[in-house]
Design a protein around this motif. Sequence first.
Motif, short mmCIF file in Angstrom:
data_model
loop_
_atom_site.label_atom_id
_atom_site.label_comp_id
_atom_site.label_asym_id
_atom_site.label_seq_id
_atom_site.Cartn_x
_atom_site.Cartn_y
_atom_site.Cartn_z
N ALA A 289 -20.09 -28.88 17.18
CA ALA A 289 -20.75 -28.15 16.09
C ALA A 289 -21.71 -27.10 16.61
N ALA B 144 -18.97 -37.35 9.29
CA ALA B 144 -19.28 -35.93 9.44
C ALA B 144 -18.69 -35.40 10.74
N CYS C 103 -15.02 -34.71 10.34
CA CYS C 103 -14.79 -33.47 9.59
C CYS C 103 -15.02 -32.25 10.47
N ILE C 104 -16.07 -32.31 11.28
CA ILE C 104 -16.38 -31.20 12.20
C ILE C 104 -15.22 -30.99 13.17
N GLN D 26 -12.17 -29.38 11.50
CA GLN D 26 -12.34 -27.95 11.26
C GLN D 26 -12.31 -27.15 12.56
N SER E 171 -21.76 -34.88 1.34
CA SER E 171 -21.20 -33.62 0.80
C SER E 171 -20.05 -33.10 1.66
N LEU E 172 -19.15 -33.99 2.02
CA LEU E 172 -18.01 -33.61 2.86
C LEU E 172 -16.82 -33.11 2.07
N SER F 22 -15.88 -29.40 2.37
CA SER F 22 -15.28 -29.12 3.68
C SER F 22 -13.84 -29.59 3.73
N LEU F 23 -13.56 -30.73 3.12
CA LEU F 23 -12.18 -31.23 3.09
C LEU F 23 -11.30 -30.33 2.22
N GLN G 294 -11.52 -27.23 1.85
CA GLN G 294 -11.20 -26.02 2.61
C GLN G 294 -9.98 -26.20 3.51
N SER H 23 -17.39 -31.70 -7.31
CA SER H 23 -17.32 -31.05 -5.98
C SER H 23 -16.23 -29.98 -5.92
#
Length: 500
Positions: free
Chosen positions: A299, A341, A344-345, A348, A383-384, A387-388, A390, A423
Amino acid sequence: MWRLNAVRHKARDRNTAGEEFRLKRREQEREFRQARKDQQLVSKRLIEEDEEEDEGSMDTADSKLWNDQELVELFQGVQHGGEKRTSNLRTLRKALRSPEAQLVVIGLENSMQVLVGLLSGSSAQCQLEATHCVHQLSSSTCARVGAACLPATPYLITYLSGQNAKFTELCLYTLGNLCAGNMAVRDKVLAQGIIPALAVCIQRPNLAVVEAVGFVVAQLLQAKDASEKIIPLVMSSGLTLHLLAALQPHPEYGMGAAIECAWCLHYLACCDKGFEALISQGAVSQCSSLLITLGGAVATGNTEEGIELLIWPLLRCVGNLLAGGALECCGSQLTDSRLLAALCILAQAFLQPHPGLARESLWALNNLTADSSVFSSAVLYLSLVPSLIQLLPFSKGINTMVLQVLANVAYQGTEYCVQLIHSGLLPALCSTLKMADPAVVTLSLEVLCLLLASSSQAAVKFVELGGSVALEAMRYNSQDELRLRASYLLEHHLPASSQS
């Protein structure tokens, strides 16, 4: 209503359908583990020499094309001894870089007996050079060459207890090369006690040696009969605790040892006989903690080149342990929600350069959230979901895995569905319903069914977004299942006015 069967969540009849989904999920996970077990990384490795004596002659030996007679004469020089024996051995090991030369040399009468005699002899210099010759032979892809090296293996194993780290490393890589894809060699070295020798060797403070041990163990664990013959020996030897201890990258030495040991843990996690012991030894906690650290480094851009080589086996290990051991067995080791998190990082960050690694990240996230209200809540709390969302436009299994994760969250009940809607999931589903991939469309319909059933406002909003048009068009789809699901949603969850 159709039975939801592609995602791990519950239908209206929670008890019956929930059990059905759990059974379905277990079958899927067995397939996942088998796929990862089949995707083996058998490889061979040659040690780069740090120092070369008499560089001019070495260059000549490297570039020279040796004919059969010259190789015979060179080997005779080795066999007859004398002052030039060491230099002849050094030249021979350079010549053995040629596959053709390897076949010629092993075909010479008593050639391997001579090399093994020197390897086990009293002259340290000849011993080193003879071992280098066997090391060159071990790199061959020809089964005949590997079989010819069998007489050397008991000495190579014995030398693992020596004090010279460089020589130990040479012996380890030679053994690893010989074990790669060669069942006869593996069976012999197992009988000769290679596992206990490796368990002692990995405790040395030299990380280059630890890396080499990891290489050998990885080659052994990829045998087709590893679950019956090798994994029980590895688990009872205490090797796994040292593999786990070596996971942390060294600030000066780098990631080599950690990478090799992580792959070993992955192969162990693929096997039913290995994952239970790994879980009890804290493998989930240790691998997860390292993934959190690596996710933070990614990140911030503070990463080493090739960091994905470590992330990949760690993801597979965690994913397989969660799939095989079930979340209830691993729960005590999963107390840090930052893991979600981090996953998810990673998904991406590696989406473009390594889509397979992004998919692995999402697969681990899927295994965390499946049937888990705690981790499904964490997805929302952190709040993931945006991001998902996307990631939904991306194919190669990315969008299907994202939809499975979102379905896991929606499966937890009305409150979760409401938060998914807030969301921004409904507009995203309107897009995925129009995709060409039937798997994506099917999963989208399943998630949509849960969301629309959660509240009448969801249905109204979906119609306002034009989603009902996509469902109407789906009524003419060539696939029966999609037509039935679209019709069900239109008839049972959408206002009648939207279909006029």
